[in-house]
Design a protein around this motif. Structure first.
Motif, short mmCIF file in Angstrom:
data_model
loop_
_atom_site.label_atom_id
_atom_site.label_comp_id
_atom_site.label_asym_id
_atom_site.label_seq_id
_atom_site.Cartn_x
_atom_site.Cartn_y
_atom_site.Cartn_z
N GLN A 31 0.84 -1.19 0.00
CA GLN A 31 0.00 0.00 0.00
C GLN A 31 0.88 1.24 0.00
O GLN A 31 1.99 1.25 0.52
CB GLN A 31 -0.91 0.01 1.23
CG GLN A 31 -2.04 -0.98 1.18
CD GLN A 31 -2.98 -0.83 2.37
OE1 GLN A 31 -2.57 -0.43 3.45
NE2 GLN A 31 -4.24 -1.15 2.17
N THR A 36 -2.26 3.98 -7.75
CA THR A 36 -3.48 4.62 -8.27
C THR A 36 -3.17 5.96 -8.91
O THR A 36 -3.71 6.29 -9.98
CB THR A 36 -4.50 4.78 -7.13
OG1 THR A 36 -4.96 3.48 -6.74
CG2 THR A 36 -5.70 5.61 -7.58
N ASP A 57 -11.38 0.17 -12.27
CA ASP A 57 -11.05 0.49 -10.88
C ASP A 57 -11.60 -0.61 -9.97
O ASP A 57 -12.80 -0.74 -9.79
CB ASP A 57 -11.66 1.85 -10.52
CG ASP A 57 -11.36 2.27 -9.08
OD1 ASP A 57 -10.71 1.50 -8.35
OD2 ASP A 57 -11.80 3.36 -8.69
N GLN A 58 -10.70 -1.40 -9.38
CA GLN A 58 -11.13 -2.52 -8.57
C GLN A 58 -11.28 -2.18 -7.09
O GLN A 58 -11.72 -3.01 -6.30
CB GLN A 58 -10.14 -3.69 -8.72
CG GLN A 58 -10.71 -5.01 -8.22
CD GLN A 58 -9.68 -6.11 -8.17
OE1 GLN A 58 -8.50 -5.88 -8.36
NE2 GLN A 58 -10.13 -7.33 -7.92
N ASP A 59 -10.91 -0.98 -6.70
CA ASP A 59 -10.90 -0.62 -5.28
C ASP A 59 -12.28 -0.74 -4.63
O ASP A 59 -13.28 -0.35 -5.22
CB ASP A 59 -10.39 0.81 -5.11
CG ASP A 59 -10.23 1.20 -3.65
OD1 ASP A 59 -9.21 0.83 -3.07
OD2 ASP A 59 -11.15 1.83 -3.11
N ARG A 60 -12.29 -1.29 -3.43
CA ARG A 60 -13.55 -1.48 -2.70
C ARG A 60 -13.77 -0.44 -1.61
O ARG A 60 -14.78 -0.47 -0.92
CB ARG A 60 -13.55 -2.88 -2.05
CG ARG A 60 -13.68 -4.02 -3.02
CD ARG A 60 -13.53 -5.35 -2.32
NE ARG A 60 -12.13 -5.64 -2.00
CZ ARG A 60 -11.72 -6.74 -1.38
NH1 ARG A 60 -12.61 -7.64 -0.98
NH2 ARG A 60 -10.45 -6.95 -1.14
N HIS A 61 -12.80 0.46 -1.43
CA HIS A 61 -12.84 1.34 -0.27
C HIS A 61 -12.83 2.83 -0.62
O HIS A 61 -12.57 3.67 0.23
CB HIS A 61 -11.65 1.03 0.65
CG HIS A 61 -11.53 -0.44 0.99
ND1 HIS A 61 -12.43 -1.08 1.80
CD2 HIS A 61 -10.62 -1.37 0.59
CE1 HIS A 61 -12.08 -2.36 1.92
NE2 HIS A 61 -11.01 -2.56 1.19
N ARG A 63 -10.78 4.50 -2.59
CA ARG A 63 -9.45 5.12 -2.70
C ARG A 63 -8.80 4.83 -4.04
O ARG A 63 -7.60 5.02 -4.20
CB ARG A 63 -8.54 4.62 -1.57
CG ARG A 63 -9.02 4.96 -0.17
CD ARG A 63 -7.97 4.62 0.86
NE ARG A 63 -7.70 3.20 0.90
CZ ARG A 63 -8.26 2.34 1.75
NH1 ARG A 63 -9.16 2.78 2.62
NH2 ARG A 63 -7.95 1.06 1.72
N GLY A 64 -9.57 4.36 -5.01
CA GLY A 64 -9.02 3.99 -6.29
C GLY A 64 -9.01 5.11 -7.30
O GLY A 64 -9.05 6.30 -6.96
N ASP A 138 -6.53 -0.61 -12.46
CA ASP A 138 -6.03 -0.18 -11.15
C ASP A 138 -6.39 -1.28 -10.16
O ASP A 138 -7.45 -1.27 -9.55
CB ASP A 138 -6.67 1.16 -10.76
CG ASP A 138 -6.14 1.68 -9.43
OD1 ASP A 138 -5.06 1.23 -9.01
OD2 ASP A 138 -6.82 2.53 -8.82
N GLU A 140 -6.53 -3.83 -7.01
CA GLU A 140 -6.46 -3.73 -5.55
C GLU A 140 -5.26 -4.51 -5.06
O GLU A 140 -4.43 -4.97 -5.83
CB GLU A 140 -7.76 -4.23 -4.93
CG GLU A 140 -8.06 -3.57 -3.60
CD GLU A 140 -9.49 -3.84 -3.15
OE1 GLU A 140 -10.03 -3.01 -2.42
OE2 GLU A 140 -10.06 -4.87 -3.54
N GLU A 141 -5.15 -4.67 -3.77
CA GLU A 141 -3.97 -5.28 -3.19
C GLU A 141 -3.62 -6.61 -3.86
O GLU A 141 -4.44 -7.52 -3.92
CB GLU A 141 -4.18 -5.51 -1.68
CG GLU A 141 -4.14 -4.23 -0.87
CD GLU A 141 -2.86 -3.45 -1.11
OE1 GLU A 141 -1.77 -3.99 -0.84
OE2 GLU A 141 -2.94 -2.30 -1.58
#
Length: 293
Positions: A31, A36, A57-61, A63-64, A138, A140-141
């Protein structure tokens, strides 16, 4: 003027029949590596070079890439699966006409979807009308196994690496995992928050040499993004540094990166964004099979 030139270039490209598109998954081993920001700014630089760009954009929170470009998704793929909206309604338009597809948590655990849901989702992506030249994922982890299908489906993997021994170790671990578990042999390396070209060359040379010697993989050094306070300011403003600070040093480097990317070898055509997403779903099945042993 930039928009006029962009439209002209896109129209000429289609007239000449250049219909293939590049899929690049942007990964990092930790992280805070700047993955991003690199994705969002590269997308804008590519768009200004006349390319039609889609960010996945795969971010779930929150912040992507959507957040980085000042966009707020209303839905994600979970809403599509639940029948609350259509896939087309997910796509958002960012600066310089960059398109962003927010996947959210609904795209995780693809391999655990029923065969009926997998088939329905694949067909939905096939019907998606979204002509693009470059898809930037983009991701995620990368430590999350459920995130890997997007990486496995991409024609290119770009690893964003900031300075520091911990960052280098974690990026190497990521490359090792993708090489040994999933057969990936080619990687692109982008160094971030670098103080000098000499520092960048030294880090890239050592990383590539070690990966080739011990993992038998190729790591192509793309360039570096400098330590630039204006890049940080643009992030706080939820916009790209390319738009906010056109003469910033980091803007110049993103433009160079975009120019270099346009000279990459043309990949085998996936036919459509739907073709790429079908590969993603197949990757989900592969990851799930590996998990079960």
């Amino acid at each position: 003027m930039d928009k006029f030139v962009s439209d002209q270039a896109a129209g000429l490209r289609r007239l000449l029949g250049q219909t293939g598109f590049q899929v690049i998954t942007v990964m990092s081993g930790q992280q805070g590596a700047g993955k991003t920001a690199a994705t969002a700014n590269l997308a804008v630089a590519l768009a200004r070079s006349g390319r039609d760009v889609l960010i996945v954009d795969q971010d779930r929170h929150g912040r992507g890439a959507c957040a980085a470009l000042g966009l707020t998704p209303r839905y994600d793929v979970a809403d599509v699966l639940a029948g609350h909206c259509t896939l087309d309604s997910l796509i958002l338009t960012g600066p310089d006409n960059v398109q962003v597809l927010p996947l959210g948590g609904g795209f995780n655990r693809l391999g655990r979807l029923s065969e009926r849901d997998q088939e329905w989702l694949a067909q939905s992506f096939n019907r998606l009308q979204c002509g693009v030249d470059v898809v930037l994922v983009d991701m995620e982890e990368a430590t999350d196994p459920d995130a890997l299908p997007l990486g496995l489906a991409a024609s290119e993997i770009m690893v964003v690496l900031p300075p520091g021994n911990t960052a280098i170790t974690q990026a190497y671990t990521l490359v090792k995992r993708l090489a040994q578990n999933f057969g990936k042999r080619q990687f692109r390396l982008l160094l971030n928050r670098i103080e000098s070209p000499e520092q960048a060359q030294a880090v890239a040379r050592n990383f590539a040499h070690t990966a080739e010697q011990y993992l038998r993989v190729s790591v192509d050094y793309l360039g570096y993004i400098p330590l630039d306070e204006r890049l940080t300011r643009a992030g706080h403003l939820r916009t790209s540094v390319v738009d906010a600070f056109p003469v910033a040093q980091s803007t110049s480097q993103f433009r160079k990166l975009a120019d270099g990317l346009l000279r990459w070898p043309q990949p085998a055509s996936l036919g459509s964004v739907g073709g790429f997403m079908q590969r993603v779903i197949q990757g989900g099945r592969l990851v799930e099979a590996c998990r079960r042993g």
